[in-house]
Design a protein around this motif. Structure first.
Motif, PDB file in Angstrom:
ATOM      1  N   THR A   1     -33.762   9.291  -7.097  1.00  0.00           N
ATOM      2  CA  THR A   1     -33.169   8.013  -7.497  1.00  0.00           C
ATOM      3  C   THR A   1     -31.654   8.013  -7.349  1.00  0.00           C
ATOM      4  O   THR A   1     -31.034   6.958  -7.301  1.00  0.00           O
ATOM      5  CB  THR A   1     -33.517   7.692  -8.961  1.00  0.00           C
ATOM      6  OG1 THR A   1     -33.105   8.807  -9.769  1.00  0.00           O
ATOM      7  CG2 THR A   1     -35.019   7.474  -9.123  1.00  0.00           C
ATOM      8  N   SER A   2     -31.041   9.201  -7.303  1.00  0.00           N
ATOM      9  CA  SER A   2     -29.595   9.243  -7.064  1.00  0.00           C
ATOM     10  C   SER A   2     -29.242  10.512  -6.293  1.00  0.00           C
ATOM     11  O   SER A   2     -29.898  11.541  -6.445  1.00  0.00           O
ATOM     12  CB  SER A   2     -28.826   9.222  -8.396  1.00  0.00           C
ATOM     13  OG  SER A   2     -28.871  10.497  -9.010  1.00  0.00           O
ATOM     14  N   VAL A   3     -28.206  10.386  -5.440  1.00  0.00           N
ATOM     15  CA  VAL A   3     -27.732  11.549  -4.669  1.00  0.00           C
ATOM     16  C   VAL A   3     -26.206  11.571  -4.721  1.00  0.00           C
ATOM     17  O   VAL A   3     -25.560  10.535  -4.581  1.00  0.00           O
ATOM     18  CB  VAL A   3     -28.199  11.485  -3.197  1.00  0.00           C
ATOM     19  CG1 VAL A   3     -27.768  12.758  -2.452  1.00  0.00           C
ATOM     20  CG2 VAL A   3     -29.703  11.309  -3.094  1.00  0.00           C
ATOM     21  N   GLU A   4     -25.685  12.768  -4.938  1.00  0.00           N
ATOM     22  CA  GLU A   4     -24.239  12.961  -4.903  1.00  0.00           C
ATOM     23  C   GLU A   4     -23.911  13.988  -3.827  1.00  0.00           C
ATOM     24  O   GLU A   4     -24.636  14.957  -3.644  1.00  0.00           O
ATOM     25  CB  GLU A   4     -23.769  13.535  -6.231  1.00  0.00           C
ATOM     26  CG  GLU A   4     -22.925  12.599  -7.045  1.00  0.00           C
ATOM     27  CD  GLU A   4     -22.430  13.316  -8.307  1.00  0.00           C
ATOM     28  OE1 GLU A   4     -22.357  12.632  -9.312  1.00  0.00           O
ATOM     29  OE2 GLU A   4     -22.142  14.525  -8.256  1.00  0.00           O
TER      30      GLU A   4
ATOM     31  N   PRO B   1     -20.588   9.762  -5.032  1.00  0.00           N
ATOM     32  CA  PRO B   1     -21.914   9.132  -5.114  1.00  0.00           C
ATOM     33  C   PRO B   1     -22.337   8.587  -3.756  1.00  0.00           C
ATOM     34  O   PRO B   1     -21.520   8.025  -3.030  1.00  0.00           O
ATOM     35  CB  PRO B   1     -21.712   7.974  -6.108  1.00  0.00           C
ATOM     36  CG  PRO B   1     -20.353   8.138  -6.681  1.00  0.00           C
ATOM     37  CD  PRO B   1     -19.559   9.024  -5.773  1.00  0.00           C
TER      38      PRO B   1
ATOM     39  N   LEU C   1     -24.555   5.945  -1.600  1.00  0.00           N
ATOM     40  CA  LEU C   1     -25.122   4.614  -1.803  1.00  0.00           C
ATOM     41  C   LEU C   1     -26.236   4.347  -0.796  1.00  0.00           C
ATOM     42  O   LEU C   1     -26.235   4.900   0.301  1.00  0.00           O
ATOM     43  CB  LEU C   1     -24.026   3.549  -1.641  1.00  0.00           C
ATOM     44  CG  LEU C   1     -22.787   3.783  -2.527  1.00  0.00           C
ATOM     45  CD1 LEU C   1     -21.703   2.761  -2.211  1.00  0.00           C
ATOM     46  CD2 LEU C   1     -23.182   3.741  -4.010  1.00  0.00           C
TER      47      LEU C   1
ATOM     48  N   PHE D   1     -29.652   7.353   1.525  1.00  0.00           N
ATOM     49  CA  PHE D   1     -28.446   7.413   0.715  1.00  0.00           C
ATOM     50  C   PHE D   1     -27.321   7.838   1.662  1.00  0.00           C
ATOM     51  O   PHE D   1     -27.524   8.727   2.497  1.00  0.00           O
ATOM     52  CB  PHE D   1     -28.581   8.458  -0.402  1.00  0.00           C
ATOM     53  CG  PHE D   1     -29.611   8.112  -1.442  1.00  0.00           C
ATOM     54  CD1 PHE D   1     -29.263   7.321  -2.543  1.00  0.00           C
ATOM     55  CD2 PHE D   1     -30.918   8.594  -1.343  1.00  0.00           C
ATOM     56  CE1 PHE D   1     -30.217   7.011  -3.516  1.00  0.00           C
ATOM     57  CE2 PHE D   1     -31.861   8.284  -2.303  1.00  0.00           C
ATOM     58  CZ  PHE D   1     -31.515   7.484  -3.390  1.00  0.00           C
TER      59      PHE D   1
ATOM     60  N   ASN E   1     -30.770  13.524  -8.258  1.00  0.00           N
ATOM     61  CA  ASN E   1     -31.096  13.105  -9.636  1.00  0.00           C
ATOM     62  C   ASN E   1     -30.218  13.801 -10.671  1.00  0.00           C
ATOM     63  O   ASN E   1     -30.659  14.123 -11.772  1.00  0.00           O
ATOM     64  CB  ASN E   1     -32.579  13.367  -9.947  1.00  0.00           C
ATOM     65  CG  ASN E   1     -33.496  12.603  -8.992  1.00  0.00           C
ATOM     66  OD1 ASN E   1     -33.103  11.546  -8.456  1.00  0.00           O
ATOM     67  ND2 ASN E   1     -34.675  13.127  -8.759  1.00  0.00           N
ATOM     68  N   GLY E   2     -28.983  14.118 -10.259  1.00  0.00           N
ATOM     69  CA  GLY E   2     -28.025  14.696 -11.193  1.00  0.00           C
ATOM     70  C   GLY E   2     -28.251  16.152 -11.536  1.00  0.00           C
ATOM     71  O   GLY E   2     -27.548  16.712 -12.380  1.00  0.00           O
TER      72      GLY E   2
END
Ligand SMILES: [Ca+2]
Ligand SMILES: [Ca+2]
Ligand SMILES: [Ca+2]
Length: 633
Positions: free
Chosen positions: A56-59, A74, A76, A82, A101-102
């Motif tokens: 759900t999130s990638v950095e 981050p 997007l 992403f 995902n952090g």
């Protein structure tokens, strides 16, 4: 250091100061070419991670910024990925990971290039390629469609030994044995091979032809004391007339025109250091030539004078019958430069291969470059490429001195050739040595060098690549015991590895006629046997087939001739690197060893262009003495 002091220091380093007469008269070193100073260009590098898999999130984390490992960027959602972008300096190596995902730190699944991160896992690696290598100047062009010489593949046609297209101009010099005599090759024969498409089949888009000017039909003693003819062209007895064994001026012009019609450039060999004693200009203008006598003895290079002494190397005679031009005399220099320009104008050629550069006075080169820039290039709209021969493997500064925008575009890279012969053909030392050499050589010269492993002055390369590699040949061997073709595959495979290197790195790769089929031969004149066109064995055909593929791959992939090279992995016997120009990226893996090996750093999924097969990375298997050229798929 002031400008003049810097220039003086350069001259002193290169030439010593034992005799200042010639230095003061003939050398005016310029500042290093400013186009070779790194530009400091920055450009965006784009990172992507595919959507899906519960992420759900990638950095993005990495060393692209001082706090890049602790403070992520981050990513997007863009389309099916992403995505994030960071600015980086051209050529900068970025080590990075994605944080999912952090909490989950992972490598880039789409990038096969990684290296240990120091804590038991691996970072992905990418190099910022902002376009062109900063130390290779953009070629000067006068029209947007001008030929880009960085994309050239050069083939050296030794005219007398290549193809006999006109038996009517054949003729031997009495008293000279076959290997040192004219053997019938001519410009018509080159035209015939051009029209067969032979050069195009190898991807060749530039030809170097031996000296076109008339040589006398008289014997001259070679360094081994045997009688030789001027079949090689280096004994010019008439500066204006074409050599009658090769054809007429019209035939040479036809050759150039027909090459141009096929997109092939033509370079003529020009020998400006000396003439043959029968050249009438010697009697007409004795003051245009250095006297043979010097300090009470005769000054033949290597016999009374020193090939490498800063003063003597310019004025010594190659032999007692080859008077040496004295270009400190402005009238002599103007006459010779006029003659070189006249050959450009009357043939329409695109460049010169200039002989014996370190034996002439620099002003000759500076004058020719000025004339070409003001009289030739404005008419053709094309850059006139000048590549020099300075037979020097140990001191790169000797070669570099002659390279720059006011002199040569480049030189044949003898120092690189020596390292390639040692590491890839003779297999001494390790591939770490090659990598270390390339780390400085890639950007050493402010111009466009020509890379090679074989030419007409050294042992035929197939013998250097034998299981028991040759270092040299015995005196008399070219005549009394000429070697035969090796009848096993290994030398041809080793040559294939070396040619893969030449065709996947920057510089103009040079193919010496016959080397594409591993033509055998010891030193001069045995390294100039007549070209073999029929009866090739399987090893010869395999090597030529590989070169045909390499020629096509180089022409299809701009990364290979204008890209930045970055080493991926090195071991004793293997070497992997990636070439990228921003738009195009190509991976290359070489195994010089006689055992199979595995090389990492390749794409997860790629195509081996040499075999046209899919290969799965990042580790790929390498058969003995093999190469792979891979693009991601
Ligand atoms: Ca002929
Ligand atoms: Ca002649
Ligand atoms: Ca000279």
């Amino acid at each position: 250091m002031s400008r003049s002091l810097a220039a003086l220091a350069l001259a002193s380093t290169l030439f010593g100061c034992s005799d200042r007469r010639l230095l003061d008269e003939t050398l005016s070193p310029s500042e290093p070419d400013p186009s070779c100073v790194p530009s400091g260009t920055t450009c965006p590098v784009v990172f992507r991670y595919p959507l899906g898999g519960g992420v759900t999130s990638v950095e993005l984390r990495g060393d692209f910024a001082p706090d890049g490992w602790t403070k992520g960027v981050p990513m997007l959602i863009e389309g099916s990925h992403f995505q994030a972008e960071v600015q980086a300096l051209d050529g900068a190596k970025i080590r990075y990971k994605f944080v999912l995902n952090g909490k989950d730190w992972v490598k880039d699944p789409k990038n096969g290039w990684s290296e240990p991160d120091g804590v038991g896992a691996e970072n992905s690696v990418v190099v910022a390629a902002c376009g062109f290598e900063t130390c290779v100047p953009e070629p000067p062009t006068l029209n947007p469609d001008a030929f880009d010489w960085r994309s050239a593949i050069l083939y050296f046609v030794f005219v007398d030994r290549f193809q006999n297209g006109d038996p009517s101009n054949d003729g031997a010099v009495p008293g000279v044995a076959g290997p040192a005599n004219y053997q019938g090759g001519d410009w018509r024969g080159v035209i015939d091979k051009l029209e067969e498409g032979y050069f195009e089949s190898l991807g060749v888009n530039a030809l170097w032809l031996t000296v076109p000017q008339d040589n006398p039909s008289v014997p001259g003693a070679g360094s081994d004391g045997r009688p030789y003819s001027g079949y090689h062209g280096y004994w010019v007895s008439d500066l204006d007339r074409p050599e009658e064994h090769f054809g007429t001026l019209d035939t040479l012009k036809e050759l150039v025109d027909k090459a141009h019609a096929r997109g092939i450039k033509v370079l003529l060999d020009y020998a400006m250091n000396h003439v043959h004693e029968k050249n009438p200009i010697v009697a007409e203008h004795p003051d245009w030539f250095w006297p043979l006598s010097y300090d009470g003895h005769s000054c033949v290079c290597g016999d009374g004078c020193d090939w490498n002494d800063s003063y003597q190397q310019r004025r010594c005679w190659f032999t007692s019958y080859l008077p040496d031009w004295n270009f400190t005399n402005p009238a002599a220099r103007a006459y010779s430069v006029d003659n070189a320009v006249a050959w450009i104008e009357k043939t329409g050629i695109d460049g010169f291969r200039l002989d014996a550069v370190k034996h002439i006075e620099l002003e000759w080169l500076l004058d020719l470059r000025k004339r070409v820039a003001s009289e030739i290039e404005p008419k053709t709209g094309e850059h006139f490429y000048m590549v020099g021969e300075t037979f020097e493997s140990g001191n790169r500064d000797v070669l570099k001195f002659y390279v720059g925008s006011d002199r040569l575009d480049g030189q044949f890279d003898f120092p690189l050739r020596a390292v390639l012969a040692e590491k890839l053909l003779r297999r001494t030392g390790t591939m770490h040595d090659l990598d270390g050499f390339l780390a400085s050589n890639d950007s050493y010269y402010p111009g466009l060098m020509s890379t090679f492993i074989g030419n007409h002055d050294i042992l035929r390369t197939v013998h250097v690549a034998e299981d028991q590699p040759w270092d040299a040949w015995a005196p008399g061997q070219p005549w009394d015991a000429p070697p035969s073709l090796p009848k096993y595959a290994a030398p041809f495979e080793r040559l294939g590895v070396a040619y893969t290197f030449l065709f996947t790195t920057k510089g103009v790769p040079l193919l010496y006629y016959g080397d594409e089929i591993g033509l055998p031969g010891a030193g001069d004149p045995d390294n100039r046997r007549f070209m073999q066109w029929e009866g090739l064995d399987a090893n010869q055909l395999a090597l030529r087939g590989l070169l045909e593929k390499l020629g096509k791959i180089r022409r299809d992939h701009s990364a290979l001739w204008r890209g930045v090279r970055s080493t991926l992995e090195v071991s004793n016997d293997t070497y992997a690197y990636v070439m990228s120009d921003g738009a195009d990226t190509v991976y290359v893996a070489l195994n010089r060893g006689d055992a199979s090996a595995s090389i990492a750093g390749m794409p997860k999924s790629g195509r081996d262009l040499l075999r046209d097969v899919l290969v799965e990375g990042p580790s790929v298997s390498m058969p003995p003495r093999s190469a792979r050229v891979i693009v991601a798929e």
